[in-house]
Enzyme design. Sequence first.
Site, mmCIF file in Angstrom:
data_model
loop_
_atom_site.group_PDB
_atom_site.id
_atom_site.type_symbol
_atom_site.label_atom_id
_atom_site.label_comp_id
_atom_site.label_asym_id
_atom_site.label_seq_id
_atom_site.Cartn_x
_atom_site.Cartn_y
_atom_site.Cartn_z
ATOM 1 N N ILE A 47 13.780 -4.592 -0.324
ATOM 2 C CA ILE A 47 13.825 -3.226 -0.834
ATOM 3 C C ILE A 47 13.919 -2.243 0.337
ATOM 4 C CG2 ILE A 47 12.473 -1.493 -2.123
ATOM 5 C CD1 ILE A 47 11.057 -4.109 -3.383
ATOM 6 N N ILE A 99 6.232 2.849 -2.912
ATOM 7 C CA ILE A 99 6.980 1.893 -3.737
ATOM 8 C C ILE A 99 6.091 0.704 -4.070
ATOM 9 C CG2 ILE A 99 8.911 0.256 -3.792
ATOM 10 C CD1 ILE A 99 10.390 2.227 -1.877
ATOM 11 N N ALA A 126 0.821 -1.219 0.000
ATOM 12 C CA ALA A 126 0.000 0.000 0.000
ATOM 13 C C ALA A 126 0.850 1.261 0.000
ATOM 14 C CB ALA A 126 -0.941 0.005 1.203
ATOM 15 N N GLY A 127 2.151 1.103 0.177
ATOM 16 C CA GLY A 127 3.051 2.258 0.206
ATOM 17 C C GLY A 127 3.357 2.774 -1.185
ATOM 18 N N ARG A 154 19.730 6.932 5.162
ATOM 19 C CA ARG A 154 19.054 5.638 5.165
ATOM 20 C C ARG A 154 19.218 4.920 6.506
ATOM 21 N NH1 ARG A 154 21.086 5.323 -0.427
ATOM 22 N NH2 ARG A 154 19.359 5.291 -1.895
ATOM 23 N N ARG A 165 12.286 7.882 3.993
ATOM 24 C CA ARG A 165 13.179 8.963 4.434
ATOM 25 C C ARG A 165 12.500 10.322 4.332
ATOM 26 N NH1 ARG A 165 18.371 8.542 0.836
ATOM 27 N NH2 ARG A 165 18.990 10.437 1.912
ATOM 28 N N ASN A 188 14.866 -0.032 3.232
ATOM 29 C CA ASN A 188 16.148 0.527 3.674
ATOM 30 C C ASN A 188 16.298 0.509 5.199
ATOM 31 O OD1 ASN A 188 17.780 1.290 1.458
ATOM 32 N ND2 ASN A 188 16.270 2.846 0.905
ATOM 33 N N HIS A 208 24.215 -0.326 -0.744
ATOM 34 C CA HIS A 208 23.105 0.476 -1.267
ATOM 35 C C HIS A 208 22.885 1.740 -0.443
ATOM 36 C CE1 HIS A 208 19.445 1.406 -3.411
ATOM 37 N NE2 HIS A 208 18.687 1.239 -2.350
#
EC number: 1.1.1.37
Length: 312
Positions: A117, A12, A9-10, A87, A81, A119, A177
């Site tokens: 995915i 991304i 639901a976010g 991060r 963020r 962070n 990353h």
Amino acid sequence: MKVAVLGAAGGIGQALALLLKTQLPSGSELSLYDIAPVTPGVAVDLSHIPTAVKIKGFAGEDATPALEGADVVLISAGVARKPGMDRSDLFNVNAGIVKNLVQQIATTCPKACIGIITNPVNTTVAIAAEVLKKAGVYDKNKLFGVTTLDIIRSNTFVAELKGKQPDEIEVPVIGGHSGVTILPLLSQIPGVSFTEQEVADLTKRIQNAGTEVVEAKAGGGSATLSMGQAAARFGLSLVRALQGEKGVVECAYVEGDGQYARFFSQPLLLGKNGVEERKSIGKLSAFEQNALEGMLDTLKKDIQLGEAFVNK
């Protein structure tokens, strides 16, 4: 082939789910999970898109119904963020979220390939590995930190600078990353050369690209759409390889032989069981070699933080 998106639901998750609904092979299943009550509605919304991909959404504390029978699980759940955060500031919240979800994967679909995915990826992948290990189901060929955003950003920025088509450029990115751990191998792009200043500036821009988006969104979020695209590219590559396509190569952050750090992003040949082969990072320029040596302490500390979180 069943793909589950956790955190669907976010920002991304929704972008990723849209791309998977339109691009997964016909006959695939897509399962969306998020703690947010809107999630089944996101699935209904996407279900109106006319592709032969079955979709269902699940909400609440329990991700199990979404995970049953999953071949690939992509985890984007967590907080984003804000300006002024890096991060690693996300660690305190996101570490617990990843730990909880991976525990559910370990019991429900332990053989699934998992793409992290959420962070800080340098650390959350280590958390996932330790959780799976404790459950006795860890397979280092099936756990990935999704670093594809660094690759697509590199491709875009290099193409812009050099007046090339972005789809003609493929930049290997190694390391981790976040920040200095992101190392684009600009010396390995066929037919493209740079001045020393261009290499220094481009490397810095690629490393700080996430912050560029956070600041441009002025408190309204972080990179969601480009990250959704990057995660979809990685997830679709993984699905193709699992279905037997040969020669699928992507960079991702995985446990390897420990030559540089326990987890390290490098080019991978994907296959029916996840990672088929960890490919060599090749010959580095002096700048790249120096950057590699300079980042390893940071990367190792990030990894230890994750290990300690699970084993405390």
